[in-house]
Design a protein around this motif. Structure first.
Motif, PDB file in Angstrom:
ATOM      1  N   PHE A  98       0.795  -1.190  -0.161  1.00 27.47           N
ATOM      2  CA  PHE A  98      -0.223  -0.010  -0.042  1.00 27.47           C
ATOM      3  C   PHE A  98       0.806   1.127  -0.158  1.00 27.47           C
ATOM      4  O   PHE A  98       1.695   1.306   0.851  1.00 27.47           O
ATOM      5  CB  PHE A  98      -0.941  -0.081   1.224  1.00 27.47           C
ATOM      6  N   CYS A  99       0.414   2.388  -0.712  1.00 32.24           N
ATOM      7  CA  CYS A  99       1.165   3.614  -0.973  1.00 32.24           C
ATOM      8  C   CYS A  99       2.735   3.278  -1.465  1.00 32.24           C
ATOM      9  O   CYS A  99       3.648   3.904  -1.066  1.00 32.24           O
ATOM     10  CB  CYS A  99       1.114   4.253   0.246  1.00 32.24           C
ATOM     11  N   THR A 100       3.050   2.574  -2.373  1.00 32.83           N
ATOM     12  CA  THR A 100       4.259   2.418  -3.189  1.00 32.83           C
ATOM     13  C   THR A 100       4.227   3.575  -4.324  1.00 32.83           C
ATOM     14  O   THR A 100       3.319   3.357  -5.290  1.00 32.83           O
ATOM     15  CB  THR A 100       4.511   1.007  -3.802  1.00 32.83           C
ATOM     16  N   VAL A 101       5.006   4.548  -4.187  1.00 41.18           N
ATOM     17  CA  VAL A 101       4.743   5.758  -4.886  1.00 41.18           C
ATOM     18  C   VAL A 101       6.206   6.260  -5.505  1.00 41.18           C
ATOM     19  O   VAL A 101       7.307   6.183  -4.802  1.00 41.18           O
ATOM     20  CB  VAL A 101       4.079   6.907  -4.174  1.00 41.18           C
ATOM     21  N   PHE A 102       6.396   6.425  -6.839  1.00 39.92           N
ATOM     22  CA  PHE A 102       7.440   6.813  -7.322  1.00 39.92           C
ATOM     23  C   PHE A 102       7.341   8.409  -7.752  1.00 39.92           C
ATOM     24  O   PHE A 102       6.265   8.877  -8.216  1.00 39.92           O
ATOM     25  CB  PHE A 102       7.608   6.237  -8.865  1.00 39.92           C
ATOM     26  N   GLN A 103       8.441   9.292  -7.741  1.00 36.76           N
ATOM     27  CA  GLN A 103       8.352  10.592  -7.864  1.00 36.76           C
ATOM     28  C   GLN A 103       8.072  10.879  -9.421  1.00 36.76           C
ATOM     29  O   GLN A 103       7.750  11.763  -9.745  1.00 36.76           O
ATOM     30  CB  GLN A 103       9.689  11.133  -7.342  1.00 36.76           C
ATOM     31  N   ASN A 104       8.754   9.840 -10.154  1.00 35.65           N
ATOM     32  CA  ASN A 104       8.757  10.138 -11.726  1.00 35.65           C
ATOM     33  C   ASN A 104       8.720   8.634 -12.352  1.00 35.65           C
ATOM     34  O   ASN A 104       9.191   7.747 -11.759  1.00 35.65           O
ATOM     35  CB  ASN A 104       9.730  11.108 -12.012  1.00 35.65           C
ATOM     36  N   ILE A 105       8.486   8.710 -13.786  1.00 35.58           N
ATOM     37  CA  ILE A 105       8.688   7.809 -14.482  1.00 35.58           C
ATOM     38  C   ILE A 105      10.028   7.063 -14.735  1.00 35.58           C
ATOM     39  O   ILE A 105      10.375   5.922 -14.688  1.00 35.58           O
ATOM     40  CB  ILE A 105       8.190   7.750 -16.067  1.00 35.58           C
ATOM     41  N   ASP A 106      10.878   7.948 -14.448  1.00 37.24           N
ATOM     42  CA  ASP A 106      12.566   7.512 -14.542  1.00 37.24           C
ATOM     43  C   ASP A 106      12.887   6.729 -13.211  1.00 37.24           C
ATOM     44  O   ASP A 106      13.316   5.464 -13.512  1.00 37.24           O
ATOM     45  CB  ASP A 106      13.511   8.833 -14.569  1.00 37.24           C
ATOM     46  N   ASN A 107      12.331   7.394 -12.118  1.00 39.50           N
ATOM     47  CA  ASN A 107      12.455   6.242 -11.058  1.00 39.50           C
ATOM     48  C   ASN A 107      11.942   4.867 -11.090  1.00 39.50           C
ATOM     49  O   ASN A 107      12.603   3.716 -10.710  1.00 39.50           O
ATOM     50  CB  ASN A 107      12.183   7.087  -9.739  1.00 39.50           C
ATOM     51  N   LEU A 108      10.690   4.805 -11.818  1.00 39.08           N
ATOM     52  CA  LEU A 108       9.908   3.519 -11.866  1.00 39.08           C
ATOM     53  C   LEU A 108      10.764   2.748 -12.810  1.00 39.08           C
ATOM     54  O   LEU A 108      10.870   1.508 -12.735  1.00 39.08           O
ATOM     55  CB  LEU A 108       8.723   3.912 -12.510  1.00 39.08           C
ATOM     56  N   GLU A 109      11.222   3.249 -13.974  1.00 43.17           N
ATOM     57  CA  GLU A 109      12.154   2.439 -14.843  1.00 43.17           C
ATOM     58  C   GLU A 109      13.457   1.987 -14.372  1.00 43.17           C
ATOM     59  O   GLU A 109      13.869   0.907 -14.651  1.00 43.17           O
ATOM     60  CB  GLU A 109      12.336   3.483 -16.113  1.00 43.17           C
ATOM     61  N   VAL A 110      13.971   2.816 -13.560  1.00 41.66           N
ATOM     62  CA  VAL A 110      15.103   2.361 -12.864  1.00 41.66           C
ATOM     63  C   VAL A 110      14.943   1.017 -11.855  1.00 41.66           C
ATOM     64  O   VAL A 110      15.724  -0.098 -12.105  1.00 41.66           O
ATOM     65  CB  VAL A 110      16.035   3.390 -11.860  1.00 41.66           C
ATOM     66  N   VAL A 111      13.988   0.918 -11.081  1.00 41.47           N
ATOM     67  CA  VAL A 111      13.592  -0.146 -10.454  1.00 41.47           C
ATOM     68  C   VAL A 111      13.144  -1.319 -11.190  1.00 41.47           C
ATOM     69  O   VAL A 111      13.779  -2.407 -10.869  1.00 41.47           O
ATOM     70  CB  VAL A 111      12.429   0.265  -9.641  1.00 41.47           C
ATOM     71  N   LEU A 112      12.267  -1.157 -12.430  1.00 43.01           N
ATOM     72  CA  LEU A 112      12.101  -2.208 -13.119  1.00 43.01           C
ATOM     73  C   LEU A 112      13.356  -2.940 -13.779  1.00 43.01           C
ATOM     74  O   LEU A 112      13.380  -4.074 -14.107  1.00 43.01           O
ATOM     75  CB  LEU A 112      10.983  -1.801 -14.259  1.00 43.01           C
ATOM     76  N   HIS A 113      14.362  -2.183 -14.424  1.00 44.47           N
ATOM     77  CA  HIS A 113      15.592  -2.383 -14.698  1.00 44.47           C
ATOM     78  C   HIS A 113      16.293  -3.209 -13.999  1.00 44.47           C
ATOM     79  O   HIS A 113      16.902  -4.172 -14.143  1.00 44.47           O
ATOM     80  CB  HIS A 113      16.412  -1.289 -15.277  1.00 44.47           C
ATOM     81  N   GLU A 114      16.511  -2.632 -12.685  1.00 47.88           N
ATOM     82  CA  GLU A 114      17.520  -3.158 -11.638  1.00 47.88           C
ATOM     83  C   GLU A 114      16.893  -4.396 -11.122  1.00 47.88           C
ATOM     84  O   GLU A 114      17.640  -5.448 -10.672  1.00 47.88           O
ATOM     85  CB  GLU A 114      17.837  -2.195 -10.636  1.00 47.88           C
ATOM     86  N   GLN A 115      15.854  -4.549 -10.975  1.00 52.16           N
ATOM     87  CA  GLN A 115      15.153  -5.678 -10.146  1.00 52.16           C
ATOM     88  C   GLN A 115      14.486  -6.587 -11.307  1.00 52.16           C
ATOM     89  O   GLN A 115      13.795  -7.307 -11.122  1.00 52.16           O
ATOM     90  CB  GLN A 115      14.113  -5.344  -9.200  1.00 52.16           C
ATOM     91  N   TYR A 116      14.772  -6.435 -12.530  1.00 49.53           N
ATOM     92  CA  TYR A 116      13.946  -7.199 -13.703  1.00 49.53           C
ATOM     93  C   TYR A 116      13.919  -8.758 -13.470  1.00 49.53           C
ATOM     94  O   TYR A 116      13.133  -9.323 -13.511  1.00 49.53           O
ATOM     95  CB  TYR A 116      14.612  -6.770 -15.263  1.00 49.53           C
ATOM     96  N   SER A 117      15.167  -9.245 -13.085  1.00 46.53           N
ATOM     97  CA  SER A 117      15.125 -10.654 -13.238  1.00 46.53           C
ATOM     98  C   SER A 117      14.324 -11.171 -11.797  1.00 46.53           C
ATOM     99  O   SER A 117      13.335 -12.184 -12.008  1.00 46.53           O
ATOM    100  CB  SER A 117      16.839 -10.964 -12.939  1.00 46.53           C
ATOM    101  N   ASP A 118      14.615 -10.491 -10.585  1.00 47.33           N
ATOM    102  CA  ASP A 118      13.531 -10.957  -9.591  1.00 47.33           C
ATOM    103  C   ASP A 118      12.335 -10.898  -9.968  1.00 47.33           C
ATOM    104  O   ASP A 118      11.429 -11.870  -9.466  1.00 47.33           O
ATOM    105  CB  ASP A 118      14.023 -10.065  -8.357  1.00 47.33           C
TER     106      ASP A 118
END
Length: 276
Positions: A98-118
């Motif tokens: 609940f309330c997982t919030v990102f400041q911008n699309i770039d931050n979200l993309e970084v997480v999707l990239h870094e945690q992609y395999s997991d």
């Protein structure tokens, strides 16, 4: 003339699904937590389910303040759960807190990239699975009665007491009461081990949760087990049938089964790091 500060929207993340499943089903067109339509952000084989939220209302500082408001918390947390439940009906979903919030699309993309395999591996492990919760309650009086008439050391001592001297009978009756009381948890642990062994062939994984008190359950019997099971959709009918069998077997011991689901796999998604 005073200038108006324009703050870009933040992004609220409900969960991540497998992008390939979008070929067979569309994400429902529904309003998000702050009144904006939900959207999809694709990253390779992943699709993040997001919605724009007002940056002032969903800053971490503001969220911390709002969490102290019971009405706000109830409304927003219910929406979060309902949204993930809707997504779960159509897709394999990895729900976020609940309330997982990102400041911008770039931050979200970084997480999707870094945690992609997991993220991708976890989603594949959840594909075709459902989460079910099993709670087992125990009637203490029935449990004590069962121990009194079926536990060998208790039965043996009960049979010996009448032939003892009167003075010793009083002491041994107290010992008998202590023996019966001491066996309650042991007997319940044995029952749960037997039940768990019976369910194991039908489940993929199990998650043991905290036992709730009577004040929380508002019941007159005690919670003995609170466990989540990850079950393959194909195995679900056999799982239900086994639960029904066990319910009938352990009913005479004072056990009551409560099965709820299917739920989104909340308790089997915790290895994923949610980085803001």
């Amino acid at each position: 003339m005073a200038s108006t500060r324009i703050v870009p929207d933040y992004l609220y993340l409900y969960g991540v699904i497998l992008a390939e499943e979008l070929q067979d089903s569309e994400v429902p067109s529904i309003m998000g937590i702050d009144g904006e339509l939900i959207k999809i952000k694709i990253h390779k084989e992943l699709a993040a389910i997001i919605t724009p939220v007002n940056a002032d209302s969903f800053s971490q500082q503001q969220i911390d303040l709002q969490l102290k408001d019971p009405e706000w918390l109830k409304e927003k947390a219910f929406h979060h759960h309902e949204m993930i439940s809707v997504i779960h009906k159509h897709f394999t979903v990895l729900p976020m807190s609940f309330c997982t919030v990102f400041q911008n699309i770039d931050n979200l993309e970084v997480v999707l990239h870094e945690q992609y395999s997991d993220l991708f591996d976890k989603l594949l492990s959840l594909k075709g699975q459902q989460e079910w919760n099993v709670k087992i309650y125990s009637n203490k009086e029935k449990t004590l009665s069962h121990i009194q008439f079926h536990h060998p050391p208790v039965v043996e001592l009960k049979e010996k007491i009448p032939s003892m001297p009167k003075g010793k009978q009083f002491i041994m009756k107290k010992k008998l009461e202590q023996l019966i009381a001491s066996q309650v948890e042991l007997e319940q642990a044995k029952w749960w081990q037997e039940i768990n062994n019976e369910l194991t062939p039908y489940v993929t994984a199990a998650n043991y949760r905290k036992i709730w008190s009577r004040e929380v359950t508002e019941r007159t019997d005690d919670m003995m087990v609170n466990c989540d099971f990850l079950v393959e959709i194909e195995a679900a009918p056999r799982f239900f049938h086994k639960i029904q069998e066990l319910r009938l077997i352990y009913e005479e011991f004072g056990c009551t089964f409560q099965l709820t689901g299917p739920w989104p796999p909340y308790h089997f998604s915790k290895t994923v790091k949610e980085t803001l």
